[in-house]
Enzyme design. Structure first.
Site, PDB file in Angstrom:
ATOM      1  N   LYS A 252      55.180  15.232  44.121  1.00 53.65           N
ATOM      2  CA  LYS A 252      56.403  15.095  44.925  1.00 53.65           C
ATOM      3  C   LYS A 252      57.570  14.624  44.051  1.00 53.65           C
ATOM      4  O   LYS A 252      58.675  15.163  44.105  1.00 53.65           O
ATOM      5  CB  LYS A 252      56.151  14.085  46.054  1.00 53.65           C
ATOM      6  CG  LYS A 252      57.376  13.648  46.806  1.00 53.65           C
ATOM      7  CD  LYS A 252      57.936  14.779  47.620  1.00 53.65           C
ATOM      8  CE  LYS A 252      59.264  14.409  48.253  1.00 53.65           C
ATOM      9  NZ  LYS A 252      59.736  15.422  49.160  1.00 53.65           N
TER      10      LYS A 252
ATOM     11  N   CYS B  32      66.769  12.171  48.908  1.00 54.96           N
ATOM     12  CA  CYS B  32      65.540  12.553  48.204  1.00 54.96           C
ATOM     13  C   CYS B  32      65.794  12.736  46.713  1.00 54.96           C
ATOM     14  O   CYS B  32      65.284  11.988  45.898  1.00 54.96           O
ATOM     15  CB  CYS B  32      65.017  13.861  48.787  1.00 54.96           C
ATOM     16  SG  CYS B  32      64.877  13.790  50.570  1.00 54.96           S
TER      17      CYS B  32
END
Ligand code: SAJ
Length: 406
Positions: free
Chosen positions: A205, A259
């Site tokens: 991720k 993010c």
């Protein structure tokens, strides 16, 4: 679903709520948990507190059918999904306290055979640390739980589609946990499921978002070099991308959102000596916003010296990327703040077609702003702006997002 009758999802935000609605849509009882009472109340009325296409209908259906219920307290289930935020602290260290708090809130509910999955973006080793934390508190459960990590990777604005269709990377703390978590996702994910271990899944991720950040930093650095060299960066990138193995992303006014501007710090924070490119990319992308603000300020001064009056300046766009209404960690917002702080005498027109009003700024319609301004700074490439005339000899255009070139 036979072996999973009840799922408890902790965190009903941008990912938790769509996931809850999707699973409830499969006729599985879902208990959505959030610490915010207002959020819980809104969802139980079949309404939503965030803007995301198609989410309203999915939540309404899930609540009306009785498969989704929200609460501030967690209920016992067969599977627990942790989907809470992981921000960073002032020194850029990741803050995983919400993961601990969410885990704490369900620790007494856990029983042998339960599946526990973290989806929140997490520094490498988090899932193993949480496993140890759980077994310290509940030693009688040791090795009887299935603990795994599976990052979400959906794009805001396309969440409902991507939740179903994106591939998922699933890493358990051991193989049996990986296998059980794979079965869980296979109930509602149509994309391919890729098995690994929890550390690799966590790093995956962070790698995905860092990779994008580094690539955007390359484009942003090029844009600053080209400005000095008198080269049109948009034409340059278009031409370079004609090479079969080159694919440069687009420069902009910085990198925002919650993010890409955050996750690379999770690597830098744990591996500061090793992550040189990743850390520098963050600095370059932050610097790009500062550089844009300076450009606007310098252009204002030049205009004033030449014309003997202050210019009217239009800021086109406030959101963190094109065609959305999300202003969190927005570089455009930072640029507006910075320029406004330096001058409270000039007339500034602030445009954001995707929101109706803003708590701090009076918003102006994009066509009016374009008509009235002397200096027009395009910060976000919203579709609306593409219809504006390109060549206006009486206006100074600062195109930071390539709206006029793409
Ligand atoms: N940006 C550029 N140039 C580009 C592309 C983007 O300057 O060529 C800027 C945008 O304007 C924005 C920022 O980057 O300010 C981030 O936008 P984005 O569209 O790249 O990504 P997000 O933050 O909306 O979503 C990302 C996605 N990650 C990747 O594409 C690797 C998404 O799949 C993740 O699920 C999401 O982060 C997340 O939640 O982690």
């Amino acid at each position: 679903m036979t072996e999973l009758n009840k799922v408890t999802i902790l965190g009903l935000g941008y990912i938790g709520l769509p996931t809850a609605a999707l699973i409830a849509g499969k006729k599985v009882k879902v208990n959505g948990v959030d610490i915010n009472e207002q959020v819980v109340e809104t969802i139980n009325q079949g309404k939503i507190h965030i803007i995301e296409p198609d989410l309203d209908i999915a939540v309404k259906d899930a609540v009306l059918s009785g498969f989704l219920t929200a609460s501030t307290k967690a209920y016992e289930a067969d599977c627990y999904l942790i989907v809470v935020p992981t921000p960073f602290k002032e020194n850029h260290e990741p803050d995983i306290s919400f993961i601990y708090a969410a885990t704490e809130s369900i620790i007494s509910l856990l029983k042998p055979g339960d599946l526990y999955i973290i989806e929140s973006t997490s520094p490498v080793g988090t899932t193993e640390r949480i496993r140890d934390f759980i077994y310290e508190r509940r030693p009688e459960l040791k090795d009887q739980l299935f603990i795994a990590y599976c990052p979400e990777r959906v794009l805001p604005g396309n969440v409902m589609f991507e939740l179903k269709h994106n591939d998922r990377v699933i890493g358990g703390v051991d193989e049996k946990a990986t296998r059980k978590a794979m079965r869980f996702y296979s109930y509602f994910v149509h994309g391919e499921l890729h098995a690994t271990n929890s550390r690799t899944a966590e790093m995956c991720k962070l790698t995905e978002n860092s990779s994008r950040d580094v690539q955007i930093a390359f484009a942003n650095e090029l844009s600053i070099i080209c400005d000095k060299a008198g080269i049109d960066v948009w034409e340059l990138i278009r031409l370079a991308n004609k090479h079969p193995r080159v694919n440069i992303l687009q420069p902009g006014c910085g990198v925002g959102g919650h993010c890409i501007a955050v996750d690379p710090w999770f690597i830098v924070s744990d591996y500061p000596m090793e992550s040189k490119i990743i850390g520098n990319a963050r600095e370059v992308n932050n610097y790009k916003s500062f550089w844009c603000a300076e450009k606007i300020q310098n252009m204002k001064l030049e205009f004033e010296l030449k014309n003997g009056r202050k210019p009217v300046v239009a800021f086109m766009g406030l959101s963190f990327k094109a065609n959305i209404d999300d202003l969190r960690e927005s570089p455009a917002k930072y640029i507006v703040q910075r320029v406004l702080q330096s001058d409270n005498n000039s007339e500034f027109l602030i445009v954001e077609p995707n929101i109706k009003e803003h708590a701090l700024y009076k918003l102006t319609n994009y066509q009016d702003a374009y008509q009235r301004a002397d200096i027009i700074a395009f910060l976000v490439a919203h579709n609306e702006f593409k219809s504006l005339p390109t060549a206006q000899p009486d206006k100074i255009i600062l195109d930071f997002c390539g709206i006029l070139n793409n």
